[in-house]
Design a protein around this motif. Structure first.
Motif, mmCIF file in Angstrom:
data_model
loop_
_atom_site.group_PDB
_atom_site.id
_atom_site.type_symbol
_atom_site.label_atom_id
_atom_site.label_comp_id
_atom_site.label_asym_id
_atom_site.label_seq_id
_atom_site.Cartn_x
_atom_site.Cartn_y
_atom_site.Cartn_z
ATOM 1 N N GLY A 121 17.703 84.289 11.535
ATOM 2 C CA GLY A 121 19.052 84.509 12.150
ATOM 3 C C GLY A 121 18.316 83.442 13.757
ATOM 4 N N ILE A 122 17.386 82.582 14.161
ATOM 5 C CA ILE A 122 16.800 82.274 14.739
ATOM 6 C C ILE A 122 17.481 81.142 14.864
ATOM 7 C CG2 ILE A 122 15.422 80.887 16.225
ATOM 8 C CD1 ILE A 122 13.668 83.224 16.348
ATOM 9 N N GLN A 123 17.713 80.353 13.202
ATOM 10 C CA GLN A 123 18.334 79.555 12.406
ATOM 11 C C GLN A 123 19.524 79.470 12.867
ATOM 12 O OE1 GLN A 123 16.634 76.329 11.218
ATOM 13 N NE2 GLN A 123 18.677 75.754 11.744
ATOM 14 N N LEU A 124 20.424 80.233 12.616
ATOM 15 C CA LEU A 124 21.693 80.629 12.899
ATOM 16 C C LEU A 124 22.122 80.659 14.082
ATOM 17 C CD1 LEU A 124 22.299 83.530 10.446
ATOM 18 C CD2 LEU A 124 22.943 81.360 10.169
ATOM 19 N N ASP A 125 21.244 81.039 14.933
ATOM 20 C CA ASP A 125 21.981 81.142 16.663
ATOM 21 C C ASP A 125 21.296 79.266 16.935
ATOM 22 O OD1 ASP A 125 22.262 83.318 16.946
ATOM 23 O OD2 ASP A 125 20.480 84.094 18.046
ATOM 24 N N ILE A 126 20.313 78.790 16.483
ATOM 25 C CA ILE A 126 20.530 77.361 16.804
ATOM 26 C C ILE A 126 21.847 76.324 16.695
ATOM 27 C CG2 ILE A 126 19.207 74.942 16.746
ATOM 28 C CD1 ILE A 126 16.352 77.235 16.307
ATOM 29 N N LEU A 127 21.924 77.012 15.767
ATOM 30 C CA LEU A 127 23.100 75.665 13.989
ATOM 31 C C LEU A 127 24.100 76.347 14.819
ATOM 32 C CD1 LEU A 127 22.871 76.499 10.661
ATOM 33 C CD2 LEU A 127 21.914 74.384 11.689
ATOM 34 N N ALA A 128 24.581 78.072 15.880
ATOM 35 C CA ALA A 128 25.770 77.943 16.973
ATOM 36 C C ALA A 128 25.511 77.192 17.532
ATOM 37 C CB ALA A 128 25.679 79.827 16.653
ATOM 38 N N GLU A 129 24.525 76.501 18.451
ATOM 39 C CA GLU A 129 23.937 76.054 19.461
ATOM 40 C C GLU A 129 24.548 74.884 19.363
ATOM 41 O OE1 GLU A 129 20.801 78.406 22.162
ATOM 42 O OE2 GLU A 129 20.526 77.232 20.900
ATOM 43 N N GLU A 130 24.901 74.281 18.402
ATOM 44 C CA GLU A 130 24.781 72.786 17.847
ATOM 45 C C GLU A 130 26.114 72.541 17.227
ATOM 46 O OE1 GLU A 130 21.831 72.422 15.407
ATOM 47 O OE2 GLU A 130 20.162 71.744 17.061
ATOM 48 N N GLY A 131 26.913 73.380 16.583
ATOM 49 C CA GLY A 131 28.771 73.577 17.034
ATOM 50 C C GLY A 131 28.331 73.411 15.434
ATOM 51 N N ILE A 174 27.220 91.046 11.122
ATOM 52 C CA ILE A 174 25.910 90.518 10.684
ATOM 53 C C ILE A 174 25.455 90.691 10.758
ATOM 54 C CG2 ILE A 174 25.082 88.824 8.896
ATOM 55 C CD1 ILE A 174 27.625 90.691 7.807
ATOM 56 N N ASP A 175 24.987 90.499 12.509
ATOM 57 C CA ASP A 175 24.042 90.063 13.023
ATOM 58 C C ASP A 175 22.680 91.655 13.481
ATOM 59 O OD1 ASP A 175 25.923 91.337 14.809
ATOM 60 O OD2 ASP A 175 25.188 90.769 16.969
ATOM 61 N N GLU A 176 23.422 92.414 13.587
ATOM 62 C CA GLU A 176 23.383 94.148 13.533
ATOM 63 C C GLU A 176 22.319 94.341 11.518
ATOM 64 O OE1 GLU A 176 26.005 94.037 15.054
ATOM 65 O OE2 GLU A 176 25.318 93.992 16.941
ATOM 66 N N ILE A 177 22.998 93.807 11.131
ATOM 67 C CA ILE A 177 22.493 94.430 9.422
ATOM 68 C C ILE A 177 21.199 93.659 9.386
ATOM 69 C CG2 ILE A 177 23.244 94.037 7.192
ATOM 70 C CD1 ILE A 177 25.144 96.079 8.412
ATOM 71 N N MET A 178 20.829 92.309 9.547
ATOM 72 C CA MET A 178 19.508 91.743 9.651
ATOM 73 C C MET A 178 18.644 92.534 10.519
ATOM 74 S SD MET A 178 18.791 87.913 10.149
ATOM 75 C CE MET A 178 20.525 87.263 9.488
ATOM 76 N N ALA A 179 19.083 92.945 11.554
ATOM 77 C CA ALA A 179 18.368 94.081 12.384
ATOM 78 C C ALA A 179 18.051 94.952 11.853
ATOM 79 C CB ALA A 179 18.647 94.142 14.155
ATOM 80 N N LEU A 180 19.032 96.427 11.006
ATOM 81 C CA LEU A 180 18.581 96.782 10.032
ATOM 82 C C LEU A 180 18.119 96.672 9.123
ATOM 83 C CD1 LEU A 180 21.755 98.812 10.394
ATOM 84 C CD2 LEU A 180 19.569 99.289 12.107
ATOM 85 N N GLU A 209 23.958 82.764 28.917
ATOM 86 C CA GLU A 209 23.647 81.950 29.120
ATOM 87 C C GLU A 209 23.906 80.664 29.077
ATOM 88 O OE1 GLU A 209 20.292 79.921 30.183
ATOM 89 O OE2 GLU A 209 19.802 81.365 30.354
ATOM 90 N N GLU A 210 25.357 79.683 29.802
ATOM 91 C CA GLU A 210 25.971 78.900 28.887
ATOM 92 C C GLU A 210 24.736 77.986 28.487
ATOM 93 O OE1 GLU A 210 29.262 76.883 28.264
ATOM 94 O OE2 GLU A 210 29.050 78.242 29.519
ATOM 95 N N GLY A 211 25.493 77.509 26.929
ATOM 96 C CA GLY A 211 24.939 76.747 26.142
ATOM 97 C C GLY A 211 23.416 77.558 24.877
ATOM 98 N N LYS A 212 23.464 78.892 25.069
ATOM 99 C CA LYS A 212 22.407 79.570 24.857
ATOM 100 C C LYS A 212 23.134 80.256 23.726
ATOM 101 C CE LYS A 212 18.871 78.001 26.387
ATOM 102 N NZ LYS A 212 18.168 76.845 25.304
ATOM 103 N N VAL A 213 22.748 80.161 22.615
ATOM 104 C CA VAL A 213 23.591 81.382 21.593
ATOM 105 C C VAL A 213 22.103 82.412 20.698
ATOM 106 C CG1 VAL A 213 24.925 81.969 19.627
ATOM 107 C CG2 VAL A 213 25.218 80.463 20.931
ATOM 108 N N HIS A 214 22.123 84.299 21.657
ATOM 109 C CA HIS A 214 21.217 84.364 21.430
ATOM 110 C C HIS A 214 22.258 86.219 20.105
ATOM 111 C CE1 HIS A 214 18.410 82.038 23.151
ATOM 112 N NE2 HIS A 214 18.866 83.125 24.516
ATOM 113 N N THR A 215 23.074 85.549 19.423
ATOM 114 C CA THR A 215 23.596 86.250 18.453
ATOM 115 C C THR A 215 22.062 87.307 17.831
ATOM 116 O OG1 THR A 215 25.791 85.346 18.466
ATOM 117 C CG2 THR A 215 25.594 86.965 17.078
ATOM 118 N N PHE A 216 22.069 86.666 16.693
ATOM 119 C CA PHE A 216 21.081 87.726 15.801
ATOM 120 C C PHE A 216 19.625 87.572 16.437
ATOM 121 C CE2 PHE A 216 23.814 85.566 13.117
ATOM 122 C CZ PHE A 216 24.019 86.367 11.729
#
Length: 162
Positions: free
Chosen positions: A66-76, A95-101, A133-140
């Motif tokens: 999840g964190i890797q996907l968030d980082i990749l999204a921040e980097e576009g 999908i973020d909720e499915i991973m959490a479940l 927050e601008e520039g931060k992605v924490h979707t997962f």
């Protein structure tokens, strides 16, 4: 080659810290969920249950993925339309909720109800992670942290006599 459990565990904890999430933050969430139900509950007890949840390989895998996907999204660096979906934390993505479940599932049905509740009210660190927050992605990450807390709360509830 199989990644050593110690390597995966330490990497998961390191990533959480790098993203601004501490064991104490997650213990606070467990306390929020269980204080009304467990007499004389302490933050140390909550933290011990968080640490126990973090020992599970399934949890470690969810954290690093999840964190890797968030980082990749921040980097576009995600392919469209996934880039926009993850970057904006689109409400119908799910999908973020499915991973959490997958984390919550390790500890039974009480974990599901705790997760649904904490995901709705977003106390403590979850409010910060969900602030977009601008520039931060924490979707997962926000869902993973909520799921860790819900699983730890479930673990705690199961350890107490009726």
């Amino acid at each position: 080659m199989i990644v050593k459990k110690e390597t995966l565990r330490e990497n998961a904890k390191k990533l959480l810290n790098e993203r601004g999430v501490t064991l104490d933050d997650m213990a606070d969430l467990v306390y929020f969920l269980q204080n009304d139900y467990v007499d004389n509950l302490t933050l140390d007890t909550c933290k011990a249950n968080v640490e126990a949840v973090l020992e599970k390989r399934e949890v470690q895998n969810a954290i690093v993925t999840g964190i890797q996907l968030d980082i990749l999204a921040e980097e576009g660096k995600l392919l469209e339309p996934l880039q926009e979906i993850v970057e904006s934390d689109e409400s119908l993505y799910g999908i973020d909720e499915i991973m959490a479940l997958s984390i919550v599932n390790v500890y039974g049905s009480i974990g599901f109800t705790n997760y649904g509740y904490i995901d709705k009210v977003k106390p403590g660190i979850l409010a910060k992670l969900n602030s977009h927050e601008e520039g931060k992605v924490h979707t997962f990450l926000d869902d993973i942290v909520g799921a860790i807390a819900a699983a730890a709360a479930s673990r705690l509830a199961h350890s107490k006599p009726n």
